[in-house]
Design a protein around this motif. Sequence first.
Motif, PDB file in Angstrom:
ATOM      1  N   ILE A 170     -22.868   6.385  24.576  1.00 56.58           N
ATOM      2  CA  ILE A 170     -21.679   6.316  23.717  1.00 56.58           C
ATOM      3  C   ILE A 170     -20.720   5.249  24.220  1.00 56.58           C
ATOM      4  O   ILE A 170     -20.153   4.483  23.433  1.00 56.58           O
ATOM      5  N   SER A 171     -20.543   5.184  25.540  1.00 52.89           N
ATOM      6  CA  SER A 171     -19.653   4.172  26.114  1.00 52.89           C
ATOM      7  C   SER A 171     -20.115   2.766  25.737  1.00 52.89           C
ATOM      8  O   SER A 171     -19.303   1.920  25.320  1.00 52.89           O
ATOM      9  N   GLU A 172     -21.395   2.522  25.864  1.00 53.39           N
ATOM     10  CA  GLU A 172     -21.934   1.203  25.526  1.00 53.39           C
ATOM     11  C   GLU A 172     -21.799   0.924  24.032  1.00 53.39           C
ATOM     12  O   GLU A 172     -21.438  -0.190  23.615  1.00 53.39           O
ATOM     13  N   GLY A 173     -22.073   1.934  23.201  1.00 48.04           N
ATOM     14  CA  GLY A 173     -21.974   1.754  21.763  1.00 48.04           C
ATOM     15  C   GLY A 173     -20.558   1.466  21.308  1.00 48.04           C
ATOM     16  O   GLY A 173     -20.322   0.573  20.475  1.00 48.04           O
ATOM     17  N   LEU A 174     -19.592   2.198  21.843  1.00 47.81           N
ATOM     18  CA  LEU A 174     -18.202   1.981  21.468  1.00 47.81           C
ATOM     19  C   LEU A 174     -17.703   0.618  21.917  1.00 47.81           C
ATOM     20  O   LEU A 174     -16.945  -0.054  21.198  1.00 47.81           O
TER      21      LEU A 174
ATOM     22  N   ALA B 141     -17.215  -6.394  18.906  1.00 45.14           N
ATOM     23  CA  ALA B 141     -17.720  -7.090  17.711  1.00 45.14           C
ATOM     24  C   ALA B 141     -16.689  -7.083  16.587  1.00 45.14           C
ATOM     25  O   ALA B 141     -16.958  -7.569  15.489  1.00 45.14           O
ATOM     26  N   GLY B 142     -15.510  -6.541  16.864  1.00 44.34           N
ATOM     27  CA  GLY B 142     -14.429  -6.575  15.885  1.00 44.34           C
ATOM     28  C   GLY B 142     -14.389  -5.403  14.927  1.00 44.34           C
ATOM     29  O   GLY B 142     -13.648  -5.437  13.940  1.00 44.34           O
ATOM     30  N   LEU B 143     -15.165  -4.352  15.196  1.00 48.02           N
ATOM     31  CA  LEU B 143     -15.165  -3.189  14.333  1.00 48.02           C
ATOM     32  C   LEU B 143     -14.126  -2.165  14.797  1.00 48.02           C
ATOM     33  O   LEU B 143     -13.676  -2.199  15.943  1.00 48.02           O
ATOM     34  N   ASP B 144     -13.774  -1.267  13.901  1.00 39.53           N
ATOM     35  CA  ASP B 144     -12.940  -0.131  14.268  1.00 39.53           C
ATOM     36  C   ASP B 144     -13.869   0.898  14.907  1.00 39.53           C
ATOM     37  O   ASP B 144     -14.609   1.606  14.206  1.00 39.53           O
ATOM     38  N   ALA B 145     -13.859   0.980  16.224  1.00 36.27           N
ATOM     39  CA  ALA B 145     -14.813   1.817  16.944  1.00 36.27           C
ATOM     40  C   ALA B 145     -14.674   3.293  16.585  1.00 36.27           C
ATOM     41  O   ALA B 145     -15.666   4.027  16.536  1.00 36.27           O
ATOM     42  N   LYS B 146     -13.448   3.741  16.326  1.00 30.59           N
ATOM     43  CA  LYS B 146     -13.264   5.138  15.944  1.00 30.59           C
ATOM     44  C   LYS B 146     -13.905   5.431  14.595  1.00 30.59           C
ATOM     45  O   LYS B 146     -14.533   6.481  14.390  1.00 30.59           O
ATOM     46  N   GLN B 147     -13.770   4.494  13.663  1.00 34.77           N
ATOM     47  CA  GLN B 147     -14.392   4.657  12.348  1.00 34.77           C
ATOM     48  C   GLN B 147     -15.916   4.660  12.481  1.00 34.77           C
ATOM     49  O   GLN B 147     -16.604   5.467  11.843  1.00 34.77           O
TER      50      GLN B 147
END
Length: 296
Positions: A186-190, A196-202
């Motif tokens: 999860i840490s690596e994915g977030l 990459a400029g995404l909203d990680a929470k979303q």
Amino acid sequence: MAKLAFLGLGVMGYPMAGHLAAGGHEVTVYNRTTAKAEAWAAEHGGSFGGTPREAAQGAEIVFTCVGNDDDLRSVVLGEDGALAGMAKGALLVDHTTASAIVARELAEAAAAQGSGFVDAPVSGGQAGAENGQLAIMCGGSDADFARAQAVMQVYAKACERFGDVGAGQVTKMVNQVCIAGIVQGISEGLMLAAEAGLDAKQVAKLVSQGAGGSWQLSNRADTMMDGHFNHGFAVNWMRKDLGIALEQAKEVGVSLPVAALVDQFYADVQQLGGGRWDTSSLIQRLRVLKGQKIDG
């Protein structure tokens, strides 16, 4: 309703003992810090003992929930230990996450005086203990397990026997190994999402609804992204648990390369001053490697 004793009133034991009292049982508690035992007794209407032996006297079932193998031996064995106060036919149930070795050691000591033993480590964290929603992994005889299960149901979401004494502890090791790998993933994915400029929470909210979902992702993604770790299960305790699992794996000839690696990552978090941070703080290590400021 039964006469019970509960030894160890940490973040898990305090509410667990409270559920027993709320369930109508007569509960006597013990804690190394007497003031905490006094506070529990005042809050829940039970009583407290000055020593484990005193608390265990007359109890049909004695529960323990302490820190590690040595803590467990100190409250169970010796002239002031729980076994010294337990009558023949009483049952000792241990909720500590400890080694299978100490579980078998204490079971042997209990059997020598005619008492039963069940190792019953739990998963679900402080919230699970407070809400009575713990997963309990047990080892012991069918009869001892059935006797313990009837009482433990007040704080159990799930409770299962996996074999003889020690089986519960090995099952808890599996639980911790799985958590370690999941939290690192999860840490690596977030981090990937955020960089990459995404909203990680979303992203986490959507991924949690699919095959990548897990309790950790659903309950920890937001706090991981906010850098909040003053909650949950401490890194220091996870390292203790992973150490037990790695020793068990060595004993049975199983390789746990991911668990061993994540254990070292947790050592890095300790070096950052995060020994008391929640286990989800693995992401802080990645932020340090990236050169980002951390708050903790």
